[in-house]
Design an enzyme around this catalytic site. Structure first.
Site, PDB file in Angstrom:
ATOM      1  N   SER A  77      -3.569 -10.230  -4.881  1.00 19.66           N
ATOM      2  CA  SER A  77      -3.418  -9.556  -6.065  1.00 19.66           C
ATOM      3  C   SER A  77      -4.610  -8.621  -6.163  1.00 19.66           C
ATOM      4  O   SER A  77      -4.612  -7.703  -7.211  1.00 19.66           O
ATOM      5  CB  SER A  77      -3.476 -10.516  -7.239  1.00 19.66           C
ATOM      6  OG  SER A  77      -2.272 -11.177  -7.256  1.00 19.66           O
TER       7      SER A  77
ATOM      8  N   LYS B 215      -9.415  -7.540 -15.896  1.00 22.24           N
ATOM      9  CA  LYS B 215      -8.034  -7.847 -15.764  1.00 22.24           C
ATOM     10  C   LYS B 215      -7.863  -8.945 -17.048  1.00 22.24           C
ATOM     11  O   LYS B 215      -8.833  -9.825 -16.973  1.00 22.24           O
ATOM     12  CB  LYS B 215      -7.533  -8.455 -14.216  1.00 22.24           C
ATOM     13  CG  LYS B 215      -6.311  -9.134 -14.092  1.00 22.24           C
ATOM     14  CD  LYS B 215      -6.035  -9.616 -12.867  1.00 22.24           C
ATOM     15  CE  LYS B 215      -4.858 -10.337 -12.424  1.00 22.24           C
ATOM     16  NZ  LYS B 215      -4.742 -10.763 -11.042  1.00 22.24           N
TER      17      LYS B 215
ATOM     18  N   SER C  49      -0.946  -8.581  -8.354  1.00 20.24           N
ATOM     19  CA  SER C  49      -0.759  -8.879  -9.847  1.00 20.24           C
ATOM     20  C   SER C  49      -1.802  -8.062 -10.431  1.00 20.24           C
ATOM     21  O   SER C  49      -1.415  -7.763 -11.729  1.00 20.24           O
ATOM     22  CB  SER C  49      -0.858 -10.179 -10.194  1.00 20.24           C
ATOM     23  OG  SER C  49      -2.161 -10.841 -10.169  1.00 20.24           O
TER      24      SER C  49
END
Ligand code: GLN
Length: 489
Positions: A173, A74, A149
């Protein structure tokens, strides 16, 4: 095939690290123009790392546990020399001078970085729609969001663009996108994994964890990233158990708690409810005892989180001032004052959702309001944690849906941030209480979209979570009967 199978094949020389890496780079080239899981693909670096592993093997060296395993990270985890943007204009050109602890541990274990994945800007969101670089798409249905997210990481694993990925989970997330994309996502206990080099959102809630296609692979990644780190003062000293060893243990006699409040939600999709209850019954058939428990403060989670998380975010994001690093607005003719330069840089560098959080947080922390909002939220947080403590006196793990719905369409919550916030209803309480929680696929709705089952454990009880999840996964074999989807590997 999972990490253990690839490791065996790599060690036996049935496949080279270069071949395994190249096949994932090819897959990225084929599907990522549609999925857009990646902000940057690090193909050259990946092949160079793979070649080093192949050379080490040829020289007869013992390979580390994740040697040659292609991973995605990420883009809010710092990677030295590789841009780390948080999907924000503010950090659009930021190249970290240091490596995060978790990624350093992965590279030391031989893992191969294939690229950095998309996210909601600064991890604020549930759909990747707030990314400054455009959303990712759900591989099960490209008209739908992958969740957020960490939507890029979840989509990348689901689409077969990497074998596993890292995400971060502040309010759901990791688990919510795992649920939307039909993969396994694990948020460890707060402090189990170092946050050093994770760009801070809400420091008392943030935690790093893996996305994988199986529970066994989640155990493999957690094994490598977990453990004390002197560079993160909140990182626990507790020894790291052998997570994979927990997997085969029988679950007979374990008590599984169904949180009543989770199943009573008005917004809960009936298909999700039915699938999760069927999963609970399967665990019962495996010898678990199902117990209904109540966490009366569960519903206060959202309100509490949306005071605490923005408050901490407003403090953490104060560092982006346009002076030291990050985006700086061009000065108007005749120059600019420091104050207006900072204000303009932040107005241009941050997107709408990030600005909304900063404003909420600044308000909640300001003199005259801090007692009414921030302190009150901290008190409710304690009550939520106590609810869990009481529940864990009666049960070993808790069970609920991960998200009230399956993946929604782009724009579904565009004009209604509150509706988007409600999507985190079931995941947020575990963050507020610092508990480990995991999402794994348990079925599909009528549109063929994956449904996620959430398991929540007591502090540092990751072993038990993995054990129960693995027992369910091996018995239910959900992915054996999955609907066809062109972009799913
Ligand atoms: N969706 C939640 C939010 O917008 C959680 C995000 C996260 O866990 N990073 O804050």
């Amino acid at each position: 095939m999972g990490i253990a199978e690839w490791r065996a094949r790599l060690r036996q020389g049935e496949v080279s690290a270069r071949e395994l890496t190249q096949s994932h780079l090819d897959r990225i080239a084929a599907v990522d123009p549609t999925v857009h899981a990646f902000l940057e693909v690090t193909g050259e670096r990946a092949l160079a790392s793979a070649d080093r592993i192949d050379a080490a093997r040829a020289a007869g060296q013992e390979l580390p546990p994740l040697a040659g395993i292609p991973l995605a990270i990420k883009d809010n985890l710092c990677t030295k020399g590789i841009r780390t943007t948080c999907s924000s204009r503010m950090l659009g050109q930021f190249v970290p001078p240091y490596e995060s602890t978790v990624t350093e541990r992965l590279w030391d274990a031989g893992a191969v970085l294939v690229g950095k994945t998309n996210l909601d800007e600064f991890a604020m969101g549930s759909s990747t729609e707030t990314s400054a670089f455009g959303p990712s798409r759900n591989p099960w249905d490209p008209e739908r969001v992958p969740g957020g997210s960490s939507g890029g990481s979840a989509a990348a694993v689901a689409a077969g663009e990497c074998l596993a990925a890292l995400g971060s989970d502040t309010g759901g997330s990791i688990r919510q996108p795992a649920s939307f994309c039909g993969v396994v996502g694990l948020k460890p206990t707060y402090g189990r994994v170092s946050r050093w080099g994770l760009v801070a959102f809400a420091s008392s809630l943030d935690q790093v964890g893996p996305f994988t296609t199986s529970v066994a692979d989640a155990a493999e990644i957690l094994q490598v990233i977990a453990g004390a780190d002197r560079r993160d003062g909140t990182c626990l000293q507790a020894p790291v158990p052998d997570y994979s060893a927990a997997l085969g243990r029988p679950v007979k006699g374990l008590r599984v708690g169904l949180i009543r409040e989770c199943f009573d939600q008005p917004g809960l999709d009936p298909a999700v409810k039915a699938s999760v209850l069927a999963a609970a019954q399967r665990l019962e058939a495996l010898g678990c005892e199902l117990v209904e428990v109540s966490c009366p403060r569960f519903d206060d989670g959202i309100a509490t989180y949306y005071v605490i998380a923005p408050s901490e975010a407003s403090a953490n994001l104060a560092r982006y001032d346009g002076v030291k690093y990050g985006y700086r607005a061009a000065a108007p003719e005749g120059g600019d004052s420091l104050a207006t330069m900072t204000a303009r840089s932040r107005a241009e560098g941050f997107g709408e959702e990030v600005q909304r959080r900063i404003l909420i947080g600044t308000y909640a922390l300001s003199a005259g309001y801090v007692d009414a909002y921030y302190r009150k939220a901290q008190q409710v947080r304690t009550l939520i944690r106590r609810d869990f403590e009481r529940a864990f006196e009666a049960v070993d793990v808790l069970l609920s849906p991960t998200s009230p719905t399956t993946a929604f369409r782009f724009g579904a919550h565009r004009d209604d941030p509150l509706a988007m916030y409600l999507a985190d209803l079931l995941t947020i309480p575990a963050n507020l209480a610092g508990l480990p929680a995991l999402s794994l696929p348990c079925g599909f709705d009528a549109q063929g979209l994956p449904i996620g089952l959430q398991l929540i454990g007591g502090v540092l009880q990751e072993e038990q979570l993995l054990q129960v999840a693995h027992a369910y996964e091996s018995d239910a074999r959900v992915m054996d009967n999955r609907p066809a989807a062109a972009l799913v590997a």
